[in-house]
Design a protein around this motif. Structure first.
Motif, short mmCIF file in Angstrom:
data_model
loop_
_atom_site.label_atom_id
_atom_site.label_comp_id
_atom_site.label_asym_id
_atom_site.label_seq_id
_atom_site.Cartn_x
_atom_site.Cartn_y
_atom_site.Cartn_z
N LEU D 182 0.84 -1.20 0.00
CA LEU D 182 0.00 0.00 0.00
C LEU D 182 0.88 1.25 0.00
N SER D 183 1.93 1.22 0.82
CA SER D 183 2.82 2.37 0.86
C SER D 183 3.59 2.51 -0.43
N GLU D 184 4.03 1.38 -1.00
CA GLU D 184 4.80 1.45 -2.25
C GLU D 184 3.95 2.02 -3.37
N GLN D 185 2.63 1.68 -3.36
CA GLN D 185 1.76 2.20 -4.41
C GLN D 185 1.61 3.71 -4.34
N THR D 189 5.38 11.65 -5.41
CA THR D 189 5.04 12.83 -4.61
C THR D 189 3.72 12.61 -3.88
N PHE D 190 3.31 13.62 -3.14
CA PHE D 190 2.06 13.48 -2.37
C PHE D 190 0.84 13.39 -3.27
N LEU D 191 1.00 13.68 -4.57
CA LEU D 191 -0.14 13.57 -5.47
C LEU D 191 -0.57 12.13 -5.62
N ASN D 192 0.32 11.20 -5.29
CA ASN D 192 -0.03 9.80 -5.41
C ASN D 192 -0.62 9.21 -4.15
N TRP D 193 -0.79 10.01 -3.14
CA TRP D 193 -1.38 9.49 -1.90
C TRP D 193 -2.84 9.16 -2.15
N TYR D 194 -3.33 8.18 -1.39
CA TYR D 194 -4.69 7.73 -1.66
C TYR D 194 -5.73 8.77 -1.29
N ILE D 195 -5.37 9.68 -0.43
CA ILE D 195 -6.36 10.72 -0.13
C ILE D 195 -6.57 11.60 -1.34
N LEU D 196 -5.59 11.64 -2.26
CA LEU D 196 -5.73 12.39 -3.51
C LEU D 196 -5.92 11.43 -4.68
N GLY D 197 -6.59 10.30 -4.41
CA GLY D 197 -6.94 9.41 -5.51
C GLY D 197 -5.93 8.35 -5.82
N VAL D 268 -3.35 3.63 15.53
CA VAL D 268 -4.46 4.08 14.68
C VAL D 268 -3.99 5.20 13.75
N SER D 269 -3.10 6.06 14.28
CA SER D 269 -2.58 7.12 13.41
C SER D 269 -1.77 6.52 12.28
N ALA D 270 -0.96 5.51 12.61
CA ALA D 270 -0.13 4.88 11.59
C ALA D 270 -1.00 4.21 10.54
N LEU D 271 -2.11 3.62 10.98
CA LEU D 271 -3.03 2.98 10.04
C LEU D 271 -3.59 4.01 9.07
N VAL D 272 -4.02 5.14 9.62
CA VAL D 272 -4.56 6.20 8.77
C VAL D 272 -3.49 6.69 7.80
N VAL D 273 -2.26 6.85 8.32
CA VAL D 273 -1.18 7.34 7.48
C VAL D 273 -0.88 6.35 6.37
N ALA D 274 -0.81 5.07 6.72
CA ALA D 274 -0.45 4.07 5.72
C ALA D 274 -1.54 3.93 4.67
N MET D 275 -2.81 4.14 5.09
CA MET D 275 -3.89 3.95 4.13
C MET D 275 -4.08 5.17 3.24
N PHE D 276 -3.98 6.35 3.80
CA PHE D 276 -4.37 7.53 3.02
C PHE D 276 -3.24 8.47 2.72
N LEU D 277 -2.24 8.50 3.56
CA LEU D 277 -1.25 9.57 3.41
C LEU D 277 0.13 9.04 3.07
N SER D 282 7.95 9.83 1.37
CA SER D 282 8.12 11.26 1.53
C SER D 282 7.19 11.99 0.57
N PRO D 283 6.68 13.14 0.94
CA PRO D 283 5.79 13.86 0.02
C PRO D 283 6.52 14.48 -1.17
N PHE D 284 7.82 14.66 -1.08
CA PHE D 284 8.51 15.39 -2.16
C PHE D 284 9.57 14.56 -2.88
N GLY D 285 10.00 13.48 -2.34
CA GLY D 285 11.17 12.80 -2.89
C GLY D 285 12.25 12.79 -1.84
N TYR D 286 13.32 12.05 -2.09
CA TYR D 286 14.27 11.80 -1.03
C TYR D 286 15.59 12.52 -1.24
N VAL D 287 16.18 12.94 -0.16
CA VAL D 287 17.52 13.51 -0.21
C VAL D 287 18.52 12.44 -0.65
N GLY D 288 18.27 11.20 -0.19
CA GLY D 288 19.15 10.09 -0.55
C GLY D 288 19.22 9.89 -2.05
#
Lengths: 164, 163, 187, 356
Positions: D182-185, D189-197, D268-277, D282-288
């Motif tokens: 779910l996280s890999e999907q 960027t944050f545009l791919n988060w499930y809260i944004l479709g 519960v916060s982690a569940l919400v984060v993993a499912m939707f956010l 990272s929302p922008f990409g990685y320094v690494g």
């Protein structure tokens, strides 16, 4: 709790350092029984509120005596209430402390002579550590009483006191 | 000892010991909470057998649903903790015949089964095949069961209504 | 149906409004007075711990009598002639030795009633409020300036004076009533 | 993966399993200390107070002092309490929360168990918490504890239903229950988060956004209810039930409830984060990636996951100091009359959208 139950007959450097550490823990997180009796309780609430902020000293009210360290007897202890006060005190786990706040709790206050219904000082039912005088005491006075209690805890020791 | 062996023996012991207590304890609440451990142990063994979906469903339905319901029933029923549960044998002869028969069948099955002795490998999740089967091959039965549950739900709600 | 959606909307919007308010307060500077470091200035006529200026006390017992809770105990001994007790600051002459002046501050209800009747204004309320104690006895304040020996001596002096007076009286009355056995009971 | 790394290092699977299992415990302890301090500071500043100030800089030692004190407290078991169950209940409650940490993906390199059924697993083990709370309530032999426990069980069971509906929505969109997948999907960027479709393509993505948002809100509300936090803290409502199911607990046993409560907040916060956010993404990409240091990426992912999780823990505290407690009937009305129908309709619309 084997270490704490045993009383050491000799003082030494390790024990006194451990003492300091344990005392520090106890004195900086005195949780209070959320329990008020009379007009002094208003002042106690004011101490918990924004302007004086009991939480600065690590004091937060807990609803149940089982999780508390200090009970603040804030106000007139009537005979009827005295049994309850005693029960609340007995329900608290050791180590526990008592702050008697205000004249009524200290010695009966205005009712010390003719009050047919008032306990003449809460120290007749439970052992009091600090007496805060005032009728009612200012919030600062209560804070000062708390700091005096902290000083008292700071000087507590696992070492068995020699009989003087 | 292999890690999987270790885990297996742990869950097996948990299941057997707690199941034993469920049967022997006189306190109904103890029985209920031991049943929780039994369910939990069985779920663990399901996981080791590669039936992970079954294990999760076991936990959700039996621990999260049925057991809690039983506890509610026990706790909200008046004076149930004082009821004397009979634990001494009352019908000795028929019971021993029945138990003997059942034990015989079990032992026969145990002896006849050809146990696989291959070492445990990490099982592949059964989730996707189960989903496919439910949604494709057995879709009709699945929907039928859903309707049945819905009817039961509506029936319960209408019974519970006051008017 | 309309009600249902209005409820949802109301619920969400009110929660958000509330959250906005609390979030704003997260950055409002705290009003807390950090007590041991910062102390609020007290009002002018604040009523806190009682204090007695014994230099001015004439032992008139008025404060003790007016006290609604009887927390003041005063005991006085008359002075013998020839003793100079000095004067109070407003010019009154002292005539009594105050051998006991205790205020049980634990009982005090801070009503200030004792302050008004005092003819010499020697009892007054201070702004000291931080005086909690570990023992209750320590809250019983003793204001007497005389030492124990002095008190004993004053008492003796007065007793002597009384005895002398009694003896004089007895001597004067001896011709009239010849009954010397009653003398000890008089004292 | 970190398990193989330890297995290679120590040469023993059992030992490395124990180490892997202990790592979340270290995280829980550190996090609870931080969250406890944060809770007191947030509550204080929201009331224009200062909060703990006297031990360490702005009282940062306060939770440590609390822990030292709790260690020294007497451990009371009331005379009429059921001794065995009374001692077992806090362990059970903590085990339930701790077990949930096994499936939480902290970063791509560290996830305790990469379960195919991660989402359902977390739901399943949280039902053990309910049993533990009921056990605590019954074993205390105290009316307040029992009422609190029964309320808690009723509340958690009811609010599991909207949670499951929203999880179904996510399953329909993502096609997986595995939290790592779910996280890999949601990478990029944050545009791919499930809260944004999510990574759905075309107009469907935009059509999904409002419904995903509704799902997110329903999920968050029910997750707050499941961790027994205000405004849904009826099980420990101090104005009516003393302290609810942990009324009779003192000392370390109470500390375990405290740990479990805070740990549950993070789960519960982690569940919400993993499912939707985006989970650990990272929302922008990685320094690494930028400076070409591959081992930095998992650390960054851990950072992002913790930050997102802590943000939602903060929102729970924020809600706590904003809203009053609900009544029991309001609590049930919110669940059965509002959350469940909304979640159900949401599920229907999302599945319809995904069929199209």
């Amino acid at each position: 709790m084997g270490l704490l139950d045993r009383e050491f007959t000799e003082d030494n450097i390790v024990i006194s350092k451990v003492d300091d550490f344990l005392n520090w823990g106890r004195l900086s997180s005195l949780w209070q029984v959320g329990f008020g009796l009379a007009c002094c309780a208003i002042e106690m609430m004011a101490t918990s509120a924004s302007h004086y902020d009991f939480d600065r000293f690590g004091v937060i009210p807990r609803p149940t005596p089982r999780q508390c360290d200090v009970i603040i007897i804030s106000g007139t202890v009537t005979f009827k209430m005295a049994t309850r006060v005693k029960r609340l005190y007995e329900q608290m786990p050791d180590p526990k402390y008592v702050i008697s706040m205000g004249s009524c709790a200290n010695c009966g206050g205005p009712y010390w002579e003719h009050g047919y219904h008032v306990l003449k000082g809460v120290d007749r039912v439970i052992p009091v550590d600090v007496y805060v005088p005032g009728c009612p005491p200012r919030p600062e006075a209560l804070l000062e009483g708390l700091m005096k209690l902290q000083e008292k805890i700071r000087n507590e020791s696992l070492v068995k006191k020699a009989i003087v | 000892m292999n890690l999987y062996d270790f885990i297996f023996y742990f869950f097996a012991a948990l299941t057997i010991v707690s199941a034993f207590f469920v049967v022997t304890t006189k306190n109904i609440i103890y029985a209920a909470f031991n049943l929780l451990l039994t369910f939990f142990g069985v779920a663990g063994i399901y996981v080791l057998l590669g039936a992970d979906f079954l294990a999760i469903v076991q936990l959700i339905i039996y621990v999260g649903g049925i057991l809690i319901l039983m506890l509610f029933g026990v706790m909200l029923t008046n004076k149930i903790t004082n009821v004397q549960i009979k634990t001494e044998a009352s019908f000795v002869i028929p019971a021993s015949i029945g138990v003997g028969l059942f034990a015989g069948v079990l032992i026969a099955i145990l002896l006849k089964t050809e146990w696989r002795n291959s070492p445990a490998d990490i099982p592949i999740s059964t989730l996707v095949p189960i989903g496919k089967l439910l949604m494709e091959e057995w879709a009709f039965v699945f929907i039928l069961l859903g309707v049945l549950l819905l009817i039961a739900l509506i029936g319960a709600a209408s019974i519970a209504r006051k008017e | 149906m309309q009600e249902y959606f209005r409820n949802i909307w109301q619920g969400l919007s009110t929660v958000l409004t509330g959250m906005k308010i609390t979030f704003k307060h997260l950055f409002v500077p705290a009003v807390t007075i950090q007590y041991p470091d910062v102390k609020v200035p007290l009002p002018e006529r604040v009523r806190n711990r009682l204090y007695v200026n014994m230099d001015d006390c004439i032992g008139c017992d008025q404060c003790a009598r007016v006290c609604p809770v009887n927390c003041i105990t005063i005991e006085t001994v008359k002075s013998v002639p020839g003793e100079d007790l000095g004067k109070t600051s407003n010019g009154k002459k002292k005539a009594l030795w105050v051998t006991q002046f205790e205020i049980d501050i634990a009982k005090c209800c801070y009503c200030q009633l004792c302050v008004f009747p005092c003819p010499t204004e020697c009892i007054y309320m201070t702004d000291v409020y931080e005086f909690s104690e570990l023992e209750r006895e320590n809250l019983n304040f003793n204001f007497v300036t005389l030492s124990k020996e002095e008190i004993l001596q004053k008492k003796e002096n007065y007793a002597k004076l009384e005895a002398e007076k009694a003896a004089q009286k007895a001597a004067a009355a001896k011709p009239a009533v010849a009954n010397p056995e009653q003398k000890p009971t008089d004292n | 993966m970190i398990f193989e790394f330890f297995a290679d290092l120590l040469g023993s699977q059992i030992l490395s399993a124990i180490i892997i299992a202990a790592l979340p415990l270290v995280f829980i302890i550190l996090y609870v200390l931080l969250a406890n301090w944060l809770e007191r500071k947030v509550s204080a500043h929201m009331q224009d107070r200062l909060g703990p100030m006297r031990v360490g800089w702005h009282g940062w030692l306060q939770p440590i002092a609390d822990m030292i004190k709790i260690l020294q407290k007497e451990d009371i078991v009331a005379k009429d309490a059921d001794r065995k169950l009374f001692s077992a209940a806090p362990v059970l409650v903590f085990v339930g929360c701790y077990a949930a940490f096994a499936a939480i993906p902290f970063s791509s390199a560290f996830v305790g168990a990469d379960l195919e059924l991660g989402l359902l697993y977390i739901l399943a083990v949280s039902s053990i918490v309910v049993a533990g709370i009921l056990m605590a309530g019954w074993a205390s032999n105290n009316k307040y504890a029992l009422i609190g426990a029964v309320r808690s069980a009723a509340q958690i069971i009811s609010y599991e239903i909207p949670t499951v509906f929203i999880i179904l929505c996510i399953i329909i969109v993502s096609g997986t229950l595995n939290l790592t997948t779910l996280s890999e999907q949601q990478s990029g960027t944050f545009l791919n988060w499930y809260i944004l479709g999510g990574d759905v393509e075309g107009w469907k993505k935009f059509a999904l956004i409002p419904f995903m948002f509704i799902g997110f809100i329903v999920m968050y509300i029910s997750s707050v209810a499941e961790s027994n936090r205000t405004p849904f803290d009826l099980p420990e409502a101090e104005s009516e039930l003393v302290a609810g199911y942990h009324t009779e607990y003192s000392g370390m046993k109470f500390a375990m409830y405290l740990f479990a409560e805070y740990a549950n907040m993070f789960v519960v916060s982690a569940l919400v984060v993993a499912m939707f956010l985006g989970g650990y993404q990272s929302p922008f990409g990685y320094v690494g990636d930028l400076i070409n240091v591959p081992w930095l990426i998992p650390i960054e992912q851990f950072f992002w996951f913790t930050v997102k999780g802590l943000f939602f823990v903060f929102v729970q505290m924020w809600l706590r100091w904003t809203l009053p407690r609900l009544r029991v009937d309001q609590l049930m009305a919110l669940c059965w009359k509002y959350l469940i129908p909304i979640a159900f309709v949401n599920l229907l619309i999302i599945s319809f959208l995904m069929i199209l």
